[in-house]
Design an enzyme around this catalytic site. Sequence first.
Site, PDB file in Angstrom:
ATOM      1  N   SER A 147       0.852  -1.185   0.000  1.00  0.00           N
ATOM      2  CA  SER A 147       0.000   0.000   0.000  1.00  0.00           C
ATOM      3  C   SER A 147       0.883   1.229   0.000  1.00  0.00           C
ATOM      4  CB  SER A 147      -0.895   0.016   1.246  1.00  0.00           C
ATOM      5  OG  SER A 147      -1.575   1.255   1.369  1.00  0.00           O
ATOM      6  N   TYR A 160      -1.584  -1.238  10.356  1.00  0.00           N
ATOM      7  CA  TYR A 160      -1.704  -1.711   8.974  1.00  0.00           C
ATOM      8  C   TYR A 160      -0.554  -1.181   8.115  1.00  0.00           C
ATOM      9  CZ  TYR A 160      -3.613  -1.676   4.177  1.00  0.00           C
ATOM     10  OH  TYR A 160      -3.797  -1.803   2.820  1.00  0.00           O
TER      11      TYR A 160
END
Length: 269
Positions: A147, A160
């Site tokens: 990401s 995360y």
Amino acid sequence: MGMQPSDALLTDRVAIVTGAGQGIGAAVALTLANFGAHLAICDHNATTLAATTERVLATGRQVLSVCLDVRDRPAVDAMFEAITSQFGRVDILVNNAGGTFFAPFDKVNAKGEMAIIAENFTSVTQFIRNSLPLMDERGGSIVNITSIEAHRAAPGVAIYAAMKAAQASLTKSLSLELAPRRIRVNCMAPDMIHTEGSLELGEAMQAVSEDAWFLQPLPDDGTVDDAAAAVAYLAGDMSKFVTGSTLHLDGGNWASGGWKLLRRGTFVV
């Protein structure tokens, strides 16, 4: 002679795609099948996984479909037993499964933190570890879907983002370690791609601050097919001299020097 269109094909290669029930994972599975690969796919949602399975079968490719939670180690081991029985090898591994929830760091308890770590990092190491014995002397390609949050400030999704950064670091180390075995390891790091999951996360972020916005130079939003195209490139021979790299899929945010999130009048870069 130059490159040929056939160099982009993945004819009769065996590809694993995790989190293939919807969103980026489903698009990747269908794209790899369209390029000629046979698929072993998994997802925790039986309904969406069945839909992806039908779409892959419609391409004429073989598919092994397993409903599981990627955090369930015995279930993952059983999936690899089935892969070994049906295909006998693995050429491509796409670690796509992952997810998070939006919450301030001090509101995430130990159980929630461990769940994020297991889904976004530990499952990745298990799928890689189980795949390596099935990658033969021809080598293979491992693509970890990380990401953009791994490379910039990520308020509200700190654990995360840390696990996605850990994936990126793991990718670099394994690219060197596995190079003698002709196994390439790369990342594809998307920004916000419109999927079912991203809509839920976006709504949660908007609930915290109605002033939240992202700077994206390109006029169009990213789609799951954009993400799938990037994975197809990293999976195949068009990128045979690329390893240890991260392909940023963010509409120009990364190239233009980052992003800005406006929350309560403060810029975070």
